[in-house]
Design a protein around this motif. Structure first.
Motif, PDB file in Angstrom:
ATOM      1  N   TYR A   1       0.810  -1.238   0.047  1.00 62.92           N
ATOM      2  CA  TYR A   1       0.032   0.081  -0.164  1.00 62.92           C
ATOM      3  C   TYR A   1       0.818   1.264   0.028  1.00 62.92           C
ATOM      4  CZ  TYR A   1      -3.860  -3.123   1.119  1.00 62.92           C
ATOM      5  OH  TYR A   1      -4.881  -4.125   1.223  1.00 62.92           O
TER       6      TYR A   1
ATOM      7  N   LYS B   1      -0.055   5.170  -4.182  1.00 63.65           N
ATOM      8  CA  LYS B   1      -1.468   4.772  -4.378  1.00 63.65           C
ATOM      9  C   LYS B   1      -2.334   6.049  -3.698  1.00 63.65           C
ATOM     10  CE  LYS B   1      -0.576  -0.131  -4.916  1.00 63.65           C
ATOM     11  NZ  LYS B   1      -0.965  -1.471  -4.234  1.00 63.65           N
TER      12      LYS B   1
ATOM     13  N   GLU C   1      -7.635   3.104  -5.120  1.00 62.67           N
ATOM     14  CA  GLU C   1      -6.549   2.684  -4.225  1.00 62.67           C
ATOM     15  C   GLU C   1      -5.968   3.424  -2.922  1.00 62.67           C
ATOM     16  OE1 GLU C   1      -3.835  -0.020  -7.320  1.00 62.67           O
ATOM     17  OE2 GLU C   1      -3.509   2.090  -7.185  1.00 62.67           O
TER      18      GLU C   1
END
Length: 476
Positions: A348, A352, A359
């Motif tokens: 992550y 993003k 996302e």
């Protein structure tokens, strides 16, 4: 014949093994390109290669279609019928391609064309051309529909904004005796295989009409000023590599390509027309050209409006719940690099949070002084900044105490470029912040945007979205 023998062996192997289909595609395409481009095939062998297929050699339609297979960057030699309109000499910004066949129930093509034109401003209309491929072999149906299109959209046809074409049936490969992949019924296989060829011929025709190409279905409603929103997204992606941008999560709706990629995509669909549905092939094509991840933007700019499928008139009430009628306020998010010293959880990563794709960034509990910084490739004027943290299912993973800053005077450091001077715009409240009229509050062109943690927290941190709006393109 060597390459076709190899192909036959690969097909046998594919049937007997569990090798992923994508691996087969990559191996075949690399082999074919290397074999042809390195000059191992003599001119006479090339001719024989083009005239050989898994169908009997006497299949003239198949030979006609695949005659130019050895040139992936070249267009396919098809003589199209012009049913309405003719192409202009000037290249437009965007071509919108629609393929349509006769439906057993309902017909939404006219509504789709109307939506495209009605939702575009006069200035936007100057930059688009709509190409409709009537891909049904029922010539009477085609003629009647062309008359209706001509009557309703005559001024767009005269202005060169609307073309209606048809690829003659004799150019199509055989649609009999097709592979029954995925245990689909024979008529379903025939329908989806022909649909692949329909789109291939449409893409092929549109290659030189514009800089970008948008794939739509013939039962779609558009958001207002969708072209302006598209252009903002394209501008924001300058300097980054992409093959396909998605502006809807449904089917073949809202898929954007560089026009330069259309010949290869057309060849690709023709090569594997009987293997799988078109939307699956589009995913493989994107992967083969090294775009690993989906790049989809929200809100969606196009909505499916049909109730009945073009396949047997079956009900199809799919809707894109991310669609917004007025979605011109898509952020620009200029090209930038992102850095953070917050411990990132799994994949992550920071980028993003900056993407308009669905996302987010997710990091472990941050401490006082931790930061998340965006460094622009070029300084820019920003009109609005909006940042949201946390998510619906993790509502406590917000930034509980933090400040938003903008900076200038880039300097090089061991960790890359950083701004040496910052001004605070505001504090986060309930994990969110929105600042309007930034360009009126800040005298300099902004080079960095920084989130600073002002108090340690026990909760993890999700930065769901960072949205920036510019007042002009980044300065040169």
């Amino acid at each position: 014949m060597l390459v076709w023998k190899s192909l036959d062996k690969m097909r046998c192997l594919r049937k007997r093994s569990t090798i992923p289909f994508l691996g087969f595609l990559i191996t075949f395409l690399l082999f074919l390109n290397l074999y042809i481009e390195d000059g191992y095939v003599l001119e006479g062998d090339k001719r024989q290669l083009r005239e050989t297929s898994v169908h009997p050699p006497s299949s003239e339609r198949y030979v006609h279609t695949f005659r130019d297979l050895s040139n992936f960057s070249g267009t396919i030699n098809v003589t199209y019928r012009y049913l309405a309109g003719t192409p202009l000499n000037r290249k437009k910004y965007l071509t919108i391609g629609l393929s349509s066949v006769k439906r057993k129930r309902g017909n939404y093509l006219l509504e789709t064309i109307k939506s495209i034109f009605d939702q575009s401003s006069y200035e936007e209309l100057k930059e688009i051309v709509v190409v409709v491929h009537l891909a049904d072999f029922d010539l009477v149906w085609c003629e009647n529909l062309v008359q209706e299109i001509t009557r309703k959209f005559a001024h767009h046809i005269i202005a060169g904004r609307l073309l209606v074409i048809q690829a003659p049936e004799e150019y199509y490969p055989s649609l009999d005796g097709l592979k029954r992949n995925y245990n689909d019924p024979e008529d379903r296989v025939r329908f989806r295989s022909k649909q692949n060829v329909d789109y291939a011929f449409l893409l092929n025709f549109c290659t030189n009409l514009s800089h970008f190409y948008m794939m739509l279905e013939d039962d779609v409603r558009c958001s207002r000023n969708f072209l302006t929103a598209l252009k903002k997204v394209i501008t924001s992606r300058e300097g980054s590599y992409w093959v396909m941008l998605e502006f809807s999560k449904l089917g073949y709706i809202g898929k954007l390509y560089h026009s330069r990629d259309l010949p290869r995509l057309a060849h690709f669909l023709l090569m594997f027309y009987q293997e799988m549905p078109c939307d699956w092939l589009l995913i493989h094509f994107r992967g083969l050209l090294a775009q690993k991840d989906v790049i989809r933007f929200k809100p969606s700019l196009f909505q499916h409006m049909g109730y009945y499928s073009s396949y047997k008139g079956a009900e199809n009430k799919l809707k894109d719940d991310d669609f917004e009628e007025d979605s011109i306020d898509i952020p620009d998010n200029p090209p930038a690099s992102l850095h953070t010293n917050i411990n990132v959880f799994e994949n992550y990563d920071a980028t993003k949070a900056y993407s308009t794709v669905d996302e987010y960034f997710w990091g472990k509990p941050p401490s006082t002084g931790d930061f998340f910084v965006i460094v622009f490739n070029k300084s820019t004027k920003i009109s609005k900044i909006k940042i949201a943290t946390g998510s619906d299912d993790r509502q406590n993973d917000i930034l509980h105490h933090g400040a938003l800053e903008v900076g200038e005077k880039l300097v090089g450091t061991k960790k890359g470029k950083q701004c040496s001077s910052y001004i605070t715009l505001g504090e986060f409240k309930n994990g969110n912040i929105e600042v309007q009229d930034v360009d009126h509050k800040i005298a300099f062109d902004i080079e960095c945007v920084r989130i600073v943690v002002t108090a340690s927290q026990k909760e993890w941190l999700i930065i769901r979205s960072i949205s920036l709006w510019t007042t002009q393109p980044p300065s040169q």
